[in-house]
Write an enzyme that holds these catalytic residues in place. Structure first.
Site, PDB file in Angstrom:
ATOM      1  N   ASN A   8      37.823  11.206  10.879  1.00  0.00           N
ATOM      2  CA  ASN A   8      38.421  10.529  12.035  1.00  0.00           C
ATOM      3  C   ASN A   8      38.179  11.263  13.357  1.00  0.00           C
ATOM      4  O   ASN A   8      38.962  11.169  14.286  1.00  0.00           O
ATOM      5  CB  ASN A   8      39.919  10.303  11.778  1.00  0.00           C
ATOM      6  CG  ASN A   8      40.656  11.590  11.497  1.00  0.00           C
ATOM      7  OD1 ASN A   8      40.089  12.681  11.605  1.00  0.00           O
ATOM      8  ND2 ASN A   8      41.919  11.485  11.146  1.00  0.00           N
ATOM      9  N   LYS A  41      36.208  17.351  14.913  1.00  0.00           N
ATOM     10  CA  LYS A  41      35.851  17.538  13.507  1.00  0.00           C
ATOM     11  C   LYS A  41      34.321  17.423  13.378  1.00  0.00           C
ATOM     12  O   LYS A  41      33.637  17.006  14.325  1.00  0.00           O
ATOM     13  CB  LYS A  41      36.601  16.506  12.673  1.00  0.00           C
ATOM     14  CG  LYS A  41      38.129  16.699  12.774  1.00  0.00           C
ATOM     15  CD  LYS A  41      38.894  15.754  11.861  1.00  0.00           C
ATOM     16  CE  LYS A  41      40.392  15.943  12.048  1.00  0.00           C
ATOM     17  NZ  LYS A  41      41.187  15.172  11.072  1.00  0.00           N
ATOM     18  N   HIS A  71      41.002  16.150  15.842  1.00  0.00           N
ATOM     19  CA  HIS A  71      42.376  16.602  15.586  1.00  0.00           C
ATOM     20  C   HIS A  71      43.028  16.909  16.917  1.00  0.00           C
ATOM     21  O   HIS A  71      42.437  17.592  17.760  1.00  0.00           O
ATOM     22  CB  HIS A  71      42.407  17.879  14.731  1.00  0.00           C
ATOM     23  CG  HIS A  71      43.775  18.505  14.723  1.00  0.00           C
ATOM     24  ND1 HIS A  71      44.777  18.064  13.888  1.00  0.00           N
ATOM     25  CD2 HIS A  71      44.339  19.464  15.505  1.00  0.00           C
ATOM     26  CE1 HIS A  71      45.890  18.760  14.140  1.00  0.00           C
ATOM     27  NE2 HIS A  71      45.644  19.605  15.129  1.00  0.00           N
ATOM     28  N   GLU A 110      50.518  25.434  16.133  1.00  0.00           N
ATOM     29  CA  GLU A 110      49.072  25.415  15.851  1.00  0.00           C
ATOM     30  C   GLU A 110      48.310  26.350  16.790  1.00  0.00           C
ATOM     31  O   GLU A 110      47.416  27.084  16.356  1.00  0.00           O
ATOM     32  CB  GLU A 110      48.527  23.993  15.991  1.00  0.00           C
ATOM     33  CG  GLU A 110      48.946  23.083  14.839  1.00  0.00           C
ATOM     34  CD  GLU A 110      48.485  21.632  14.991  1.00  0.00           C
ATOM     35  OE1 GLU A 110      48.764  20.841  14.099  1.00  0.00           O
ATOM     36  OE2 GLU A 110      47.848  21.296  16.024  1.00  0.00           O
ATOM     37  N   TYR A 117      46.758  22.855   7.574  1.00  0.00           N
ATOM     38  CA  TYR A 117      47.078  21.602   6.871  1.00  0.00           C
ATOM     39  C   TYR A 117      47.975  21.838   5.652  1.00  0.00           C
ATOM     40  O   TYR A 117      47.940  21.050   4.707  1.00  0.00           O
ATOM     41  CB  TYR A 117      45.782  20.908   6.439  1.00  0.00           C
ATOM     42  CG  TYR A 117      45.044  20.189   7.556  1.00  0.00           C
ATOM     43  CD1 TYR A 117      45.715  19.354   8.455  1.00  0.00           C
ATOM     44  CD2 TYR A 117      43.663  20.302   7.696  1.00  0.00           C
ATOM     45  CE1 TYR A 117      45.032  18.684   9.466  1.00  0.00           C
ATOM     46  CE2 TYR A 117      42.971  19.620   8.703  1.00  0.00           C
ATOM     47  CZ  TYR A 117      43.666  18.816   9.584  1.00  0.00           C
ATOM     48  OH  TYR A 117      42.983  18.136  10.577  1.00  0.00           O
TER      49      TYR A 117
HETATM   50  P1  IDP Z   1      46.744  13.232  12.175  1.00  0.00           P
HETATM   51  O1  IDP Z   1      45.403  13.917  12.200  1.00  0.00           O
HETATM   52  O2  IDP Z   1      46.666  11.808  12.654  1.00  0.00           O
HETATM   53  O3  IDP Z   1      47.834  14.015  12.872  1.00  0.00           O
HETATM   54  P2  IDP Z   1      47.888  14.088   9.612  1.00  0.00           P
HETATM   55  O4  IDP Z   1      48.872  13.294   8.811  1.00  0.00           O
HETATM   56  O5  IDP Z   1      48.379  15.300  10.336  1.00  0.00           O
HETATM   57  O6  IDP Z   1      47.166  13.072  10.620  1.00  0.00           O
HETATM   58  O7  IDP Z   1      46.713  14.480   8.614  1.00  0.00           O
HETATM   59  C1  IDP Z   1      45.790  15.484   8.947  1.00  0.00           C
HETATM   60  C2  IDP Z   1      44.388  15.045   8.544  1.00  0.00           C
HETATM   61  O8  IDP Z   1      44.312  14.882   7.118  1.00  0.00           O
HETATM   62  C3  IDP Z   1      43.972  13.685   9.080  1.00  0.00           C
HETATM   63  O9  IDP Z   1      43.500  13.727  10.420  1.00  0.00           O
HETATM   64  C4  IDP Z   1      42.871  13.278   8.110  1.00  0.00           C
HETATM   65  O10 IDP Z   1      41.622  13.915   8.387  1.00  0.00           O
HETATM   66  C5  IDP Z   1      43.436  13.808   6.799  1.00  0.00           C
HETATM   67  N1  IDP Z   1      44.219  12.750   6.143  1.00  0.00           N
HETATM   68  C6  IDP Z   1      45.541  12.482   6.292  1.00  0.00           C
HETATM   69  N2  IDP Z   1      45.925  11.421   5.530  1.00  0.00           N
HETATM   70  C7  IDP Z   1      44.805  11.015   4.882  1.00  0.00           C
HETATM   71  C8  IDP Z   1      44.545   9.975   3.928  1.00  0.00           C
HETATM   72  O11 IDP Z   1      45.432   9.217   3.503  1.00  0.00           O
HETATM   73  N3  IDP Z   1      43.258   9.873   3.485  1.00  0.00           N
HETATM   74  C9  IDP Z   1      42.265  10.710   3.894  1.00  0.00           C
HETATM   75  N4  IDP Z   1      42.480  11.703   4.771  1.00  0.00           N
HETATM   76  C10 IDP Z   1      43.719  11.865   5.263  1.00  0.00           C
HETATM   77 MG    MG Z   2      48.793  15.764  12.317  1.00  0.00          MG
END
Ligand code: IDP
Ligand code: MG
Length: 205
Positions: A114, A8, A117, A128, A50
């Site tokens: 974070n 990211k 991905h 994906e 997403y």
């Molecule tokens: P992952 O990346 O750990 O698989 P996912 O649930 O697939 O998590 O969510 C995709 C992305 O959406 C996350 O990596 C993050 O950047 C964002 N995201 C998901 N949940 C939250 C949240 O509660 N707050 C802020 N960003 C979130």
């Molecule tokens: Mg995910």
């Protein structure tokens, strides 16, 4: 199978973090990094990628975060259990509550900022990779310089504590100013302010 990996913006442009994430990707024993290249994802790709999050309040920010600057995208060849191992290394989704010593705890900044991905299941890996390959060639090997940057700082943990102040509306202007300075010192990008803005915006939602 092949799984999708994305650095990211917070990992693509912070030099030491980019180097550390890349070192993890080539050192880990779970799978083989097949490719990484720069690519600016179009909005419609990220909206589909997403789509399961489209009703969440942070969705518009997330789309902007992933479509404002070119990022590093690629594939990893990995088994089902290897993918679970890589996801374990990565840590929980939100960086500020990710497991100690996980990639997201060490290098992610806060919440959805974070750093990486990675497809979260064999099923999502297949879908994906198929989706992204409609938009970008992902078979070209690793086409990026990941050598260790000389004297590049890593301010992850100060950035996280400043993000926490900003989220709580404490010392907001001062914290945002220091956050911007530290992020700029870590990063290499002509339009620095764009990276700062998209990261700071995540603390508003
Ligand atoms: P992952 O990346 O750990 O698989 P996912 O649930 O697939 O998590 O969510 C995709 C992305 O959406 C996350 O990596 C993050 O950047 C964002 N995201 C998901 N949940 C939250 C949240 O509660 N707050 C802020 N960003 C979130
Ligand atoms: Mg995910």
């Amino acid at each position: 199978m092949e799984a999708l990996i994305l650095l990211k913006p917070d990992a693509s442009y912070r030099l030491m973090v980019r180097h550390k994430v890349f070192s993890w990707l080539i050192r880990q024993q779970y799978g083989k990094l097949l490719s990484l290249k720069w690519f600016l994802p179009p909005e419609e790709l990220i909206q589909q990628h997403y789509s399961f999050l489209s009703d969440r309040p942070f969705f518009p920010w997330l789309v902007k975060f992933m479509t404002t600057l070119p990022i590093l995208v690629g594939k990893i060849q990995v088994s089902d259990s290897g993918l679970a191992g890589l996801r374990f290394d990565l840590g929980e989704t939100q960086a500020h509550i990710a497991r100690p010593n996980s990639i997201r705890e060490m290098y992610g900044i806060y919440g959805g900022v974070n750093c990486v991905h990675l497809s979260d299941s064999p099923e999502s890996a297949v879908s994906e990779v198929a989706l992204w390959e409609k938009y970008v060639e992902l078979s070209g090997g690793v086409d990026v310089d990941f050598s260790e940057p000389a004297n590049a700082p890593d301010y992850t943990h100060r950035l996280r504590s400043l993000a926490s102040l900003i989220k709580q509306n404490l010392h907001r202007d001062e914290a945002s100013k220091v956050f911007t300075e530290l992020l700029a010192a870590e990063s290499q990008l002509n339009n620095q302010h764009v990276l700062c803005e998209i990261i700071l915006e995540s603390f508003e939602v």
